[in-house]
Design an enzyme around this catalytic site. Structure first.
Site, PDB file in Angstrom:
ATOM      1  N   ARG A  33      35.027 -49.391   8.441  1.00 29.81           N
ATOM      2  CA  ARG A  33      34.260 -48.127   8.439  1.00 29.81           C
ATOM      3  C   ARG A  33      34.836 -47.141   9.458  1.00 29.81           C
ATOM      4  O   ARG A  33      34.890 -45.939   9.210  1.00 29.81           O
ATOM      5  CB  ARG A  33      32.781 -48.409   8.680  1.00 29.81           C
ATOM      6  CG  ARG A  33      32.224 -49.102   7.444  1.00 29.81           C
ATOM      7  CD  ARG A  33      30.754 -49.375   7.418  1.00 29.81           C
ATOM      8  NE  ARG A  33      30.508 -50.252   6.266  1.00 29.81           N
ATOM      9  CZ  ARG A  33      29.522 -51.112   6.146  1.00 29.81           C
ATOM     10  NH1 ARG A  33      28.619 -51.212   7.113  1.00 29.81           N
ATOM     11  NH2 ARG A  33      29.392 -51.849   5.080  1.00 29.81           N
ATOM     12  N   GLU A 177      18.758 -63.404   3.292  1.00 30.07           N
ATOM     13  CA  GLU A 177      19.364 -62.300   2.530  1.00 30.07           C
ATOM     14  C   GLU A 177      20.247 -62.795   1.385  1.00 30.07           C
ATOM     15  O   GLU A 177      21.417 -63.085   1.585  1.00 30.07           O
ATOM     16  CB  GLU A 177      20.198 -61.402   3.468  1.00 30.07           C
ATOM     17  CG  GLU A 177      20.843 -60.231   2.727  1.00 30.07           C
ATOM     18  CD  GLU A 177      21.666 -59.291   3.615  1.00 30.07           C
ATOM     19  OE1 GLU A 177      21.855 -59.591   4.804  1.00 30.07           O
ATOM     20  OE2 GLU A 177      22.103 -58.262   3.103  1.00 30.07           O
ATOM     21  N   LYS A 219      15.183 -60.490   2.586  1.00 28.17           N
ATOM     22  CA  LYS A 219      15.978 -59.250   2.552  1.00 28.17           C
ATOM     23  C   LYS A 219      16.781 -59.216   1.261  1.00 28.17           C
ATOM     24  O   LYS A 219      17.912 -59.693   1.209  1.00 28.17           O
ATOM     25  CB  LYS A 219      16.900 -59.205   3.768  1.00 28.17           C
ATOM     26  CG  LYS A 219      17.883 -58.038   3.763  1.00 28.17           C
ATOM     27  CD  LYS A 219      18.517 -57.814   5.121  1.00 28.17           C
ATOM     28  CE  LYS A 219      19.552 -56.702   5.039  1.00 28.17           C
ATOM     29  NZ  LYS A 219      19.984 -56.214   6.341  1.00 28.17           N
ATOM     30  N   GLY A 263      25.098 -50.025  -0.448  1.00 25.86           N
ATOM     31  CA  GLY A 263      26.072 -49.056  -0.949  1.00 25.86           C
ATOM     32  C   GLY A 263      25.431 -47.883  -1.683  1.00 25.86           C
ATOM     33  O   GLY A 263      26.121 -46.993  -2.179  1.00 25.86           O
TER      34      GLY A 263
HETATM   35  P1  13P Z   1      23.556 -52.333   3.941  1.00 27.10           P
HETATM   36  O1  13P Z   1      22.188 -51.705   4.029  1.00 27.10           O
HETATM   37  O2  13P Z   1      24.657 -51.389   4.363  1.00 27.10           O
HETATM   38  O3  13P Z   1      23.796 -52.998   2.633  1.00 27.10           O
HETATM   39  O4  13P Z   1      23.608 -53.455   5.053  1.00 27.10           O
HETATM   40  C1  13P Z   1      22.541 -54.300   5.199  1.00 27.10           C
HETATM   41  C2  13P Z   1      23.001 -55.595   5.693  1.00 27.10           C
HETATM   42  O5  13P Z   1      22.566 -56.051   6.717  1.00 27.10           O
HETATM   43  C3  13P Z   1      23.993 -56.358   4.889  1.00 27.10           C
HETATM   44  O6  13P Z   1      24.045 -57.673   5.350  1.00 27.10           O
END
Ligand code: 13P
Length: 340
Positions: A33, A177, A219, A263
Site C-alpha cells: 500500500r 474471520e 468478522k 476492497g
Molecule cells: P479490509 O477492511 O481492508 O478488508 O481489512 C480488514 C481486515 O482486517 C482483513 O483481515
C-alpha cells in the site's frame, strides 16, 4: 477460565454503535500500500503512519477497538509512549493479529490455508501480558471455477476453531474471520451460497471444539457481487442478502458481527452497512458493526503520503470515516456526510 472477561470484552467491542479499526497490515500488505503511493517502505515510515492513526484526536468517539500488527504492538510514539498505551488512554481496546498469513493449499490449485498455529499458545500469553484483549485470525476462501472445495472450507474452519479455542484459554476474545474474497466476476447469488456454506462449517467447528460463542466476534464478508461482475446490486439488496445469509448461519449467542471491507470503496462499505442497520437494526440478535481496514484508512493514507505536513489533514480524514461508519451503525449515514 475467563468467561466473564471474555463476554465483557466481546460486548464492549460492539457497544455504543462503535466499531473496530483494523490497522494490522502485515509487512507485505503495508509495504504494497505504501509502494502504490510512493511512501518509503521502512520500519520508521510504518511506525510514523501507525502513530498518526493511534493519536488521531477523538477517535474513541467511534472506535471501540483497534487490531495491531506484531511490529506495532512493540513500537512507541515519538514521545516514547507505547502505541498500546496511547490506545488504552483513548478508551480504545487493543487487539492483535495472530495469524501468520496465507499459503497455497497443497493439492488445491488456487486455494489458500492460513498458517500460525505453531507456538500460538505462547504468543497469545505474551500478547495478553502486553495488554491485548482480543485477537484476529483471517482465513481466505476464493470463489472461482470449481472452487472453493469442501476440503478448503473444512481445513480453514478447523484451523479457525483451534485458534479461537486457544484465544479463549488465554483470555483473549477471538475475532473469527472467514473471508470469502470479492475478487472475480461471480454473482451475488454465488457469494451468498459460498458464504452460507462457509459459515455453517465454521460454526460447526466452533461448536465441536467448545468455543464459547458469547465470548467471540464474527468478522465476515458482506454478501456482495464479485468486483468485476456486470450486475452490481443496490446497497439495499446487498443488505437483504447479507442479513438473510447471516440469519441462517450465525447463532444468536454471538454478540456481534463486524464486517471486513474487503476492497469495497470507503463510501460503498458505509452505505451497505447503513442499509443493513436502517432495515434490520432492531430485529437482529447480534450487533451489525464494522472492522474495516481499507475502508477506514485509505483516504487518510493517501492524504498523508508519508509527509509530516499532511498529518492533521490525514487524521481528519480518518476521524471522518470513523464517524461515517458510526453513523452507519445507527442507520443515520447518508451521502451529505461525504460533502465537506
Ligand atoms: P479490509 O477492511 O481492508 O478488508 O481489512 C480488514 C481486515 O482486517 C482483513 O483481515
Amino acid at each position: 477460565m475467563y468467561t466473564k472477561e471474555l463476554i465483557q470484552t466481546a460486548n464492549s467491542l460492539v457497544a455504543d454503535d462503535k466499531g473496530i479499526l483494523a490497522m494490522d497490515e502485515s509487512f507485505p500488505t503495508c509495504n504494497k500500500r505504501f509502494a502504490k503511493l510512493g511512501i518509503p517502505q521502512t520500519e520508521e515510515f510504518r511506525r510514523a503512519y501507525r502513530e498518526l492513526i493511534v493519536t488521531t484526536p477523538r477517535l474513541g468517539e467511534s472506535i471501540s477497538g483497534a487490531i495491531l500488527f506484531d511490529e506495532t504492538i512493540r513500537q512507541e510514539t515519538k514521545d516514547g509512549t507505547p502505541m498500546i498505551k496511547v490506545l488504552t488512554n483513548a478508551g480504545i481496546i487493543p487487539g492483535i493479529k495472530v495469524d501468520a498469513g496465507t499459503k497455497d493449499m497443497a493439492g488445491h490449485s488456487g486455494e489458500k490455508i492460513t498458517e500460525g498455529l505453531d507456538g500460538l499458545r505462547e504468543r497469545l500469553n505474551e500478547y495478553s501480558k502486553m495488554g491485548a484483549r482480543f485477537a484476529k485470525w483471517r482465513a481466505v476462501v476464493v470463489i472461482g471455477e470449481g472452487i472453493p472445495s469442501r476440503a478448503c472450507i473444512e481445513v480453514n474452519a478447523h484451523t479457525l476453531a483451534r485458534y479461537a479455542a486457544l484465544c479463549q484459554e488465554a483470555g483473549l476474545v477471538p475475532i473469527v474471520e472467514p473471508e470469502v474474497l470479492m475478487d472475480g466476476s461471480h454473482t451475488m447469488v454465488r457469494c451468498f451460497e459460498v458464504t452460507e456454506e462457509v459459515l455453517h462449517v465454521v460454526f460447526d467447528q466452533l461448536y465441536k471444539q467448545g468455543v464459547m460463542l458469547e465470548g467471540m466476534i464474527l468478522k465476515p464478508n458482506m454478501v456482495v457481487p464479485g468486483l468485476t461482475c456486470s450486475k452490481q446490486e443496490l446497497a439495499s439488496e446487498v443488505a437483504d442478502a447479507t442479513v438473510k445469509c447471516l440469519l441462517r448461519a450465525v447463532p444468536a449467542a454471538v454478540p456481534g458481527i463486524t464486517f471486513l471491507s474487503g476492497g469495497q470503496s470507503a463510501e460503498l462499505a458505509s452505505a451497505r452497512l447503513n442499509a443493513m442497520n436502517v432495515i434490520y437494526k432492531s430485529k437482529l440478535p447480534w450487533e451489525l458493526s464494522f472492522s474495516f481496514g481499507r475502508a477506514l484508512q485509505e483516504p487518510a493514507m493517501e492524504i498523508w503520503n508519508g509527509k509530516e505536513t499532511n498529518l492533521i489533514d490525514a487524521q481528519q480524514a480518518l476521524y471522518h470515516r470513523a464517524k461515517c461508519n458510526f453513523a452507519a451503525r445507527r442507520g443515520e449515514y447518508n451521502d451529505t456526510m461525504e460533502r465537506k
